[in-house]
Design a protein around this motif. Structure first.
Motif, PDB file in Angstrom:
ATOM      1  N   TRP A   1       0.830  -1.204   0.000  1.00 21.72           N
ATOM      2  CA  TRP A   1       0.000   0.000   0.000  1.00 21.72           C
ATOM      3  C   TRP A   1       0.869   1.260   0.000  1.00 21.72           C
ATOM      4  O   TRP A   1       0.596   2.224  -0.724  1.00 21.72           O
ATOM      5  CB  TRP A   1      -0.923   0.006   1.214  1.00 21.72           C
ATOM      6  CG  TRP A   1      -1.648   1.312   1.351  1.00 21.72           C
ATOM      7  CD1 TRP A   1      -1.294   2.376   2.108  1.00 21.72           C
ATOM      8  CD2 TRP A   1      -2.835   1.703   0.660  1.00 21.72           C
ATOM      9  NE1 TRP A   1      -2.175   3.409   1.950  1.00 21.72           N
ATOM     10  CE2 TRP A   1      -3.142   3.023   1.064  1.00 21.72           C
ATOM     11  CE3 TRP A   1      -3.681   1.062  -0.249  1.00 21.72           C
ATOM     12  CZ2 TRP A   1      -4.249   3.713   0.582  1.00 21.72           C
ATOM     13  CZ3 TRP A   1      -4.795   1.747  -0.728  1.00 21.72           C
ATOM     14  CH2 TRP A   1      -5.059   3.059  -0.311  1.00 21.72           C
TER      15      TRP A   1
ATOM     16  N   LEU B   1      -7.842  -3.142  -2.206  1.00 26.94           N
ATOM     17  CA  LEU B   1      -7.321  -2.048  -1.393  1.00 26.94           C
ATOM     18  C   LEU B   1      -7.939  -0.716  -1.780  1.00 26.94           C
ATOM     19  O   LEU B   1      -7.915   0.244  -1.005  1.00 26.94           O
ATOM     20  CB  LEU B   1      -5.796  -1.982  -1.500  1.00 26.94           C
ATOM     21  CG  LEU B   1      -5.059  -3.261  -1.094  1.00 26.94           C
ATOM     22  CD1 LEU B   1      -3.564  -3.034  -1.090  1.00 26.94           C
ATOM     23  CD2 LEU B   1      -5.522  -3.756   0.265  1.00 26.94           C
TER      24      LEU B   1
ATOM     25  N   TYR C   1      -5.774   3.441   4.199  1.00 24.79           N
ATOM     26  CA  TYR C   1      -5.567   1.993   4.291  1.00 24.79           C
ATOM     27  C   TYR C   1      -6.210   1.410   5.544  1.00 24.79           C
ATOM     28  O   TYR C   1      -6.882   0.373   5.493  1.00 24.79           O
ATOM     29  CB  TYR C   1      -4.073   1.677   4.281  1.00 24.79           C
ATOM     30  CG  TYR C   1      -3.786   0.219   4.550  1.00 24.79           C
ATOM     31  CD1 TYR C   1      -4.046  -0.747   3.578  1.00 24.79           C
ATOM     32  CD2 TYR C   1      -3.292  -0.197   5.781  1.00 24.79           C
ATOM     33  CE1 TYR C   1      -3.809  -2.093   3.820  1.00 24.79           C
ATOM     34  CE2 TYR C   1      -3.051  -1.534   6.031  1.00 24.79           C
ATOM     35  CZ  TYR C   1      -3.314  -2.477   5.051  1.00 24.79           C
ATOM     36  OH  TYR C   1      -3.086  -3.801   5.309  1.00 24.79           O
TER      37      TYR C   1
ATOM     38  N   GLY D   1      -8.787  -0.028   3.122  1.00 23.36           N
ATOM     39  CA  GLY D   1      -8.055  -1.096   2.442  1.00 23.36           C
ATOM     40  C   GLY D   1      -7.803  -2.316   3.286  1.00 23.36           C
ATOM     41  O   GLY D   1      -7.939  -3.456   2.821  1.00 23.36           O
TER      42      GLY D   1
END
Length: 659
Positions: free
Chosen positions: A114, A372, A484, A488
């Motif tokens: 990520w 994600l 994230y 994600g």
């Protein structure tokens, strides 16, 4: 491959290579194949040769290095070439659209993937916005040089450095519409513009060398002197000043090194070739070739333009606030070259914007496919291109270019790129350690030494970026980690698969010991502890090898203890069948005919006997020999979009594609 349900299911979970490339879940290779080696070279030249080639040599010669800027070009080229070797090896192992993002997912885990993916989004999105603005400025200048009158109502909305700009908006809209409706039109356009750009560069170098004066190169390394402007202090300057108490310097050795990061910005773009891997025929071999070849050509062209420009006019007689190359030609009486340069700059920036949007689209597509980012971003259109990702990328670039003063954020592009470079270099050694069994069509020579030098060189370039750039980058990464953690991490496709595997039966039956091998067969392989390797009677997989899916003709793994497998070569043997899977055939004995699975008991005329999907569509995918198992990992199966549509991808060389 047997799925290991004990794999850690947290932020550091790794994506198996077989899943990243679609060898297990079938369907990762979904983008249409359009690129060959020469197309990849054109793609690289299209993004690496932009407006920078016409100005960066003069700017850095005047501000930092003098004639020794030629050395800066060589140093920057060597650093980028080292990074390209790492990209080439990983592209040959993991030929997918995610590039550095996917490499990091496999080598280091999801959270680091990520981080790298978020850096790539920064690089590509900001670069697209910056160059759209630059395109508007140069297009306006070209109209003025060709004495084309600009209507009064447009005078205040074109060629603007900030605020609304019509030209920047139009070029982005044109590129997005072109790419959202199919890649082939974009590829043909790219070929035409790159060839025209190379012709312009050839004229520039030939004309410049005609007026070359060796005296303009002396002194080659001007003596060091204090920098006139200390407001743009680099991290290295801050560290050095804190230790010695001195002030930043230009020219001399420090000036040569200070010019290197800005020049490296011109070479950036070879890494974007990796995002075209899923659209390239025989990608494991052709992507490394295209990447290294395009970078080598770019380095030669940049050095050629630098020598021609510095040799025409002394750097002391140039004004960094004016179009340096055009001014240099004007001083030697070649004013007509100014118009040719205008054409080259406009064409160069157009190709760069085109390739940047392609690459940004593929990164968004990959991150959406992995969950994600919202999975709708990875949906394919009827043109067999990720049109949704293209539209998202285009809208984001338009908003950024029209609302921010992006021309002041140019170094943010460099830091995002160099950050990804470091992860890719480190990933080479990580996969050499963890997955030495992987087939590597391209290998980094002297990997340990090469990677170490690459990381140190990239770290040096990062230290030569401004302190303000690092501050902005830290803010961007903090925003990314928030996204994230909130979205994600919870929506990750890999997390869902691991939870499913842990809650229910394994995706593949457990391996069980076989009966004694046939007489004359080699003894069974053993694990390092001496335990014989059990082989599944159903799957053909070896229990002690969690990454080994099956042994088939053309299998690159040489450690098969049953090389005389009676099932190999049998066209009806389904060695990877799942007895409980309604979409696959049950295991069969050698020579047994498959059960009827078509309405008439026979496949359609001209259709290979490769199975039928539940929707009634026949699989003609040359990469696999059995109907694929629907998986939650691949919810947007392009083969179900239009019944009867076939995958145009040709079979890969060197044996059967291992799903």
């Amino acid at each position: 491959m047997t799925w290991d349900i004990r794999m850690r299911n947290d932020m550091f979970r790794r994506l198996p290579v077989e899943q990243a490339t679609g060898q297990l879940y079938g369907g990762r290779h979904r983008l249409r194949v359009v690129y060959r080696t020469r197309d990849l070279i054109v793609l690289g030249l299209g993004v690496m040769i932009g407006a920078g080639i016409f100005k960066v040599a003069g700017q850095q010669a005047v501000n930092n290095a003098g004639p020794a800027v030629i050395i800066s070009f060589v140093v920057a080229g060597v650093v980028c070439l080292l990074a390209a070797l790492s990209y080439a090896e990983l592209s040959s192992i993991i030929p997918v659209a995610g590039s550095a993002y996917s490499f990091s997912y496999v080598a280091f885990g999801e959270v680091w993937a990520w981080v790298v993916g978020w850096s790539l989004i920064l690089e590509l999105l900001l670069a697209t916005s910056v160059l759209a603005r630059a395109w508007s400025l140069y297009a306006t200048q070209a109209l003025a040089d060709f004495e084309v009158p600009i209507p009064e109502p447009l005078a205040g909305i074109i060629g603007q450095e900030k605020g609304f700009d019509l030209f920047a908006l139009l070029i982005l809209l044109l590129v997005v519409v072109m790419l959202a409706t199919g890649s082939r039109l974009g590829l043909r356009t790219l070929w035409f513009m790159v060839l025209a750009k190379l012709i312009v560069l050839g004229l520039v170098i030939a004309t410049g060398l005609k007026f070359f004066e060796p005296a303009n190169l002396t002194p080659f390394v001007p003596p060091a002197q204090p920098a006139p402007d200390t407001s743009s202090q680099t991290v290295l300057d801050a560290i050095w000043n804190g230790i010695t108490g001195g002030s930043p310097q230009v020219f001399g050795i420090w000036g040569i090194l200070a010019a290197t990061p800005a020049i490296a910005f011109g070479y950036i773009g070879f890494d974007l070739i990796a995002t075209a891997s899923e659209e390239t025929e025989d990608a494991p071999r052709k992507v490394p070739r295209g990447m290294i070849a395009s970078l080598a050509v770019t380095i030669v062209l940049y050095i050629g333009v630098a020598i021609a420009m510095i040799g025409m006019v002394s750097y002391k007689n140039l004004d960094p606030d004016k179009p340096l190359l055009a001014v240099a030609f004007g001083k030697v009486g070649a004013d007509s070259m100014g118009k040719i340069i205008d054409v080259g700059v406009v064409l160069g920036l157009t190709t760069v914007i085109l390739v940047l949007v392609i690459s940004l689209t593929r990164v968004l597509f990959s991150m959406g496919r992995d969950g994600l980012l919202p999975r709708g971003v990875a949906q394919m259109s009827r043109f067999k291109v990720p049109s949704r990702a293209t539209l998202v990328a285009g809208v984001a670039a338009i908003v950024m270019s029209q609302t921010l003063d992006v021309l002041t954020l140019e170094q943010m592009v460099v830091i995002g790129t160099l950050f990804a470079f470091m992860f890719v270099a480190a990933a080479v050694l990580a996969l050499r350690r963890d997955r030495p069994d992987l087939h590597r069509p391209f290998k980094v020579p002297a990997a340990s030494l090469t990677v170490l030098v690459t990381i140190l060189a990239i770290g040096w370039l990062l230290l030569n970026l401004q302190v303000q750039t690092w501050s902005y980058f830290a803010i961007w990464m903090a925003m990314g980690m928030t996204v994230y953690v909130v979205y994600g991490r919870r929506k990750s496709q890999l997390r869902e698969l691991l939870e499913t595997a842990a809650a229910g039966p394994p995706l593949m039956p457990a391996a069980v010991p076989l009966a004694a091998p046939p007489p004359g067969s080699p003894p069974a392989a053993a694990t390092p502890g001496g335990t014989p390797v059990a082989r599944s009677q159903t799957t053909g997989a070896f229990a002690a090898d969690p990454y080994h899916f099956s042994t088939r003709p053309g299998d690159p793994y040489p450690s098969d203890p049953y090389p005389n497998d009676p099932y190999q070569g049998d066209p009806y043997y389904q060695g990877d069948s799942y007895p409980s899977d309604p979409y696959r055939h049950p295991p069969r004995q050698s020579g047994q005919q498959p059960p009827a699975q078509y309405p008439t008991g026979q496949p359609p005329t001209g259709q290979s006997l490769t199975g039928r999907f539940p929707s009634g569509q026949y699989s003609s995918d040359p990469y696999q020999s059995t109907p694929r198992r629907p998986s939650p990992y691949d919810p947007y199966d392009p083969y179900a979009d239009e019944p009867g549509e076939e995958n145009p991808d040709p079979p890969p060389a060197g044996g059967r594609h291992r799903r």
